[in-house]
Design a protein around this motif. Structure first.
Motif, mmCIF file in Angstrom:
data_model
loop_
_atom_site.group_PDB
_atom_site.id
_atom_site.type_symbol
_atom_site.label_atom_id
_atom_site.label_comp_id
_atom_site.label_asym_id
_atom_site.label_seq_id
_atom_site.Cartn_x
_atom_site.Cartn_y
_atom_site.Cartn_z
ATOM 1 N N GLY A 278 -5.949 -4.048 2.512
ATOM 2 C CA GLY A 278 -4.698 -4.199 3.230
ATOM 3 C C GLY A 278 -3.755 -5.119 2.473
ATOM 4 N N LEU A 279 -2.477 -5.067 2.833
ATOM 5 C CA LEU A 279 -1.471 -5.929 2.219
ATOM 6 C C LEU A 279 -0.945 -6.903 3.263
ATOM 7 C CD1 LEU A 279 -1.561 -3.579 0.134
ATOM 8 C CD2 LEU A 279 0.891 -3.922 -0.190
ATOM 9 N N LEU A 280 -1.002 -8.187 2.953
ATOM 10 C CA LEU A 280 -0.410 -9.227 3.784
ATOM 11 C C LEU A 280 0.802 -9.746 3.024
ATOM 12 C CD1 LEU A 280 -0.280 -11.283 6.083
ATOM 13 C CD2 LEU A 280 -1.984 -12.655 4.854
ATOM 14 N N CYS A 281 2.013 -9.476 3.543
ATOM 15 C CA CYS A 281 3.248 -9.757 2.817
ATOM 16 C C CYS A 281 4.068 -10.817 3.532
ATOM 17 C CB CYS A 281 4.077 -8.485 2.664
ATOM 18 S SG CYS A 281 3.223 -7.128 1.831
ATOM 19 N N LEU A 282 4.447 -11.851 2.796
ATOM 20 C CA LEU A 282 5.278 -12.922 3.325
ATOM 21 C C LEU A 282 6.586 -12.933 2.545
ATOM 22 C CD1 LEU A 282 2.312 -13.654 4.076
ATOM 23 C CD2 LEU A 282 2.937 -16.058 3.841
ATOM 24 N N VAL B 275 -0.573 -2.695 6.371
ATOM 25 C CA VAL B 275 0.390 -3.584 5.727
ATOM 26 C C VAL B 275 0.993 -4.472 6.811
ATOM 27 C CG1 VAL B 275 2.499 -3.790 4.378
ATOM 28 C CG2 VAL B 275 0.912 -1.897 3.930
ATOM 29 N N GLU B 276 0.810 -5.774 6.685
ATOM 30 C CA GLU B 276 1.329 -6.751 7.643
ATOM 31 C C GLU B 276 2.424 -7.564 6.963
ATOM 32 O OE1 GLU B 276 0.182 -7.175 10.794
ATOM 33 O OE2 GLU B 276 -1.469 -5.719 10.675
ATOM 34 N N HIS C 81 5.990 4.306 10.050
ATOM 35 C CA HIS C 81 4.649 4.191 9.483
ATOM 36 C C HIS C 81 3.750 3.387 10.430
ATOM 37 C CE1 HIS C 81 6.439 5.791 5.868
ATOM 38 N NE2 HIS C 81 7.261 4.761 5.781
ATOM 39 N N PRO C 82 2.799 4.022 11.082
ATOM 40 C CA PRO C 82 1.947 3.320 12.054
ATOM 41 C C PRO C 82 1.049 2.265 11.433
ATOM 42 C CG PRO C 82 1.172 5.573 11.667
ATOM 43 C CD PRO C 82 2.508 5.465 11.012
ATOM 44 N N TRP C 83 0.847 2.310 10.126
ATOM 45 C CA TRP C 83 0.008 1.308 9.457
ATOM 46 C C TRP C 83 0.775 0.030 9.125
ATOM 47 C CZ3 TRP C 83 2.841 0.887 5.122
ATOM 48 C CH2 TRP C 83 3.455 2.041 4.608
ATOM 49 N N LEU C 84 2.079 0.013 9.423
ATOM 50 C CA LEU C 84 2.931 -1.136 9.090
ATOM 51 C C LEU C 84 3.242 -1.958 10.335
ATOM 52 C CD1 LEU C 84 4.834 -2.758 7.193
ATOM 53 C CD2 LEU C 84 6.609 -1.063 7.719
ATOM 54 N N SER C 85 3.112 -3.285 10.192
ATOM 55 C CA SER C 85 3.479 -4.205 11.268
ATOM 56 C C SER C 85 4.435 -5.253 10.705
ATOM 57 C CB SER C 85 2.235 -4.884 11.842
ATOM 58 O OG SER C 85 2.587 -5.852 12.803
ATOM 59 N N VAL C 86 5.555 -5.481 11.398
ATOM 60 C CA VAL C 86 6.578 -6.431 10.945
ATOM 61 C C VAL C 86 6.764 -7.493 12.013
ATOM 62 C CG1 VAL C 86 8.979 -6.739 10.242
ATOM 63 C CG2 VAL C 86 7.746 -4.647 9.585
ATOM 64 N N SER D 114 -9.583 -11.241 5.624
ATOM 65 C CA SER D 114 -10.583 -11.179 4.549
ATOM 66 C C SER D 114 -10.472 -9.903 3.713
ATOM 67 C CB SER D 114 -11.998 -11.278 5.137
ATOM 68 O OG SER D 114 -12.217 -10.255 6.106
ATOM 69 N N GLY D 115 -9.950 -8.825 4.285
ATOM 70 C CA GLY D 115 -9.852 -7.582 3.530
ATOM 71 C C GLY D 115 -8.467 -7.309 2.995
ATOM 72 N N TYR D 116 -7.648 -8.349 2.828
ATOM 73 C CA TYR D 116 -6.251 -8.171 2.444
ATOM 74 C C TYR D 116 -5.943 -8.822 1.096
ATOM 75 C CZ TYR D 116 -4.949 -6.472 7.106
ATOM 76 O OH TYR D 116 -4.837 -5.737 8.255
ATOM 77 N N ASP D 117 -4.994 -8.214 0.389
ATOM 78 C CA ASP D 117 -4.346 -8.850 -0.754
ATOM 79 C C ASP D 117 -3.020 -9.415 -0.251
ATOM 80 O OD1 ASP D 117 -6.347 -8.083 -2.510
ATOM 81 O OD2 ASP D 117 -5.349 -6.204 -3.034
ATOM 82 N N ALA D 118 -2.686 -10.628 -0.693
ATOM 83 C CA ALA D 118 -1.486 -11.295 -0.189
ATOM 84 C C ALA D 118 -0.367 -11.257 -1.230
ATOM 85 C CB ALA D 118 -1.808 -12.741 0.187
ATOM 86 N N TYR D 119 0.866 -11.073 -0.745
ATOM 87 C CA TYR D 119 2.063 -11.037 -1.592
ATOM 88 C C TYR D 119 3.110 -11.951 -0.975
ATOM 89 C CZ TYR D 119 -0.065 -6.834 -3.570
ATOM 90 O OH TYR D 119 -0.923 -5.953 -4.182
ATOM 91 N N LEU D 120 3.687 -12.822 -1.799
ATOM 92 C CA LEU D 120 4.693 -13.758 -1.309
ATOM 93 C C LEU D 120 5.953 -13.655 -2.148
ATOM 94 C CD1 LEU D 120 1.705 -15.383 -1.393
ATOM 95 C CD2 LEU D 120 3.043 -17.029 -0.088
#
Length: 477
Positions: free
Chosen positions: A352-356, A381-382, A406-411, A434-440
């Protein structure tokens, strides 16, 4: 800038151009040193060194989100380690083999000497860089036209590049990747191979002057060997890039959307295909400020029509940003440097993607979301969209439309003004990750706080990505 005097300009080095590569006094030969000197232009001779960049923020940096920075050492808690599975900054070079950074006690002799030099000049870094440019322009006045009229930002960048190279003297793959990107990026300035000798001559002249307390023939020889190899990597990268890409692209502004009083969304049409990856950025030059380049992230994934979009925030005293936001109009022509940055999605995994994203830092986050969608993936994708006020959420409607599609996206919007939930608390509340890659992407302060929060919830450094905070220094206007 203090101009050098004729009696102190050389400081033990040759003032005659390419002749500087040979020290006046040859050091005593140590085992292996003759071979190292003869193979100075080989990657195996690299001796990158350690850096202690001061972590400073200007008002412009805090205001300017989503714009990149020089890659910092992997040991820096604020900067992600290089991931062997990531896409290399374009044009993508062959990925170097992974190497474990050398421990301090295993540092090579040249690395030890170069670190000693940098420690000596650190308290007078401004004087060193000013003196270097004074030497360069006095001895080689023809090079002055390659630089902007105002040199403050340029001086900062030189020091940071030097410190970065010094940090990695004993980590060849990281240094080579950094130098190759630097060499390709320097093409847009008109840099030619013969310029590197002039730069090296004046660099050693400045270092020898301000590190006079520790300077000796062996130290000079270490710098000669290291700089010779550094320059050769950059020259070779530029030569290879010349065969496949222009030094710059012309791009016409086709749309200018003023979202707030100080944020504009610019859409441009390059004069020829411009290859890039979602999450990367480009350096931009305006017709009003020649030779002054600033970094802006792409706000979309590559499009079929070839158009590029940037989000630009005008900052106080920001020459380029104010020109783009308040002065530019459709029909104006910009110049774009090559794409760079490694904050890209690894499509070989299903993490998963954790995006800040904070402020205009939402631009590359939006591009990453589009990239995942275009690859047909349904990985979660969060997105946490940070802003100081509701007014600063200038792109929230677009992000919410993407969420509906996109149902897999949460904002989620995190607004400082309301202070109901700060970003670190929100990350903890909505985990686990734990299963996410983070992007800032965003202002340096947000990136630092975000990295701390991500590490505190158990996301390892190698799964945290952002463009290096130091490159944002000087790129914020």
């Amino acid at each position: 800038m203090d101009a050098p005097t004729t009696t102190s300009a050389d400081n033990g080095t040759s003032g005659g151009g390419a002749g500087w590569f040979t020290p006046h006094t040859q050091p005593e030969t140590t085992p292996g040193s003759e071979r190292e000197a003869s193979e100075g232009n080989r990657l195996a001779g690299m001796r990158p060194v350690g850096r202690t960049t001061a972590d400073t923020e200007t008002d412009q940096q805090r205001e300017n989100a989503g714009q990149p920075v020089v890659t910092a050492p992997a040991t820096d808690p604020y900067v992600p380690a290089q991931r062997s599975t990531s896409s290399a900054p374009p044009p993508a070079p062959a990925a170097p083999q992974t190497a474990v950074p050398a421990r301090a006690e295993q540092a090579s002799p040249d690395a030890v000497l170069i670190r000693r030099t940098m420690a000596e000049v650190a308290p007078v870094a401004d004087k060193v860089t000013s003196y270097f440019y004074a030497l360069l322009f006095v001895r080689h006045p023809d090079l002055r036209s390659l630089f902007p009229a105002a040199m403050d930002t340029q001086r900062d960048r030189l020091l940071k590049a030097l410190l970065t190279a010094a940090e990695h003297v004993d980590n060849t793959p990281v240094l080579v990747d950094y130098l190759q990107n630097l060499g390709r990026g320097h093409r847009k300035y008109g840099t030619r191979p013969e310029h590197y000798a002039a730069v090296g001559e004046c660099l050693i002249g400045a270092l020898s002057k301000y590190a006079s307390g520790v300077w000796h023939p062996e130290m000079e020889a270490a710098w000669v060997r290291t700089y010779t190899t550094i320059s050769q990597v950059m020259i070779d990268a530029a030569a290879a890039d010349e065969l496949r890409a222009p030094a710059w692209w012309y791009a016409e502004i086709v749309a200018h959307d003023l979202r707030t009083r100080d944020v504009a969304v610019l859409t441009v049409r390059p004069n020829q295909p411009y290859p890039f990856l979602a999450g990367q950025y480009a350096s931009v030059e305006t017709p009003w400020w020649p030779r002054i380049w600033r970094h802006y992230s792409f706000a979309s994934a590559p499009r079929h029509d070839g158009l590029l979009t940037f989000h630009v925030k005008a900052v106080p005293a920001g020459w380029v940003s104010n020109a783009l936001v308040h002065r530019s109009r459709p029909g104006d022509i910009l110049r774009l440097g090559p794409p760079a940055g490694s904050m890209t999605v690894d499509h070989t995994t299903d993490s998963g993607l954790l995006c800040l994203g904070g402020g205009t830092g939402i631009a590359p986050i939006r591009a990453l979301v589009e990239d995942v969608a275009e690859h047909g993936e349904r990985r979660p994708v969060e997105v946490f969209y940070g802003a100081r006020t509701d007014h600063d959420l200038y792109d929230i409607d677009t992000m919410l439309r993407l969420q509906q599609t996109h149902p897999w996206l949460s904002v989620r919007a995190i607004i400082d003004q309301h202070a109901h939930l700060q970003l670190p608390d929100a990350i903890r509340q909505y985990g686990p990750w734990s299963g996410y890659d983070a992007y800032l992407s965003g202002p340096p302060g947000m990136i630092r706080n975000g990295v701390d929060a991500l590490r505190n919830v158990g996301i390892p450094s190698e799964r945290i990505r952002h463009d290096s905070v130091e490159e944002l220094v000087g790129a914020g206007d």
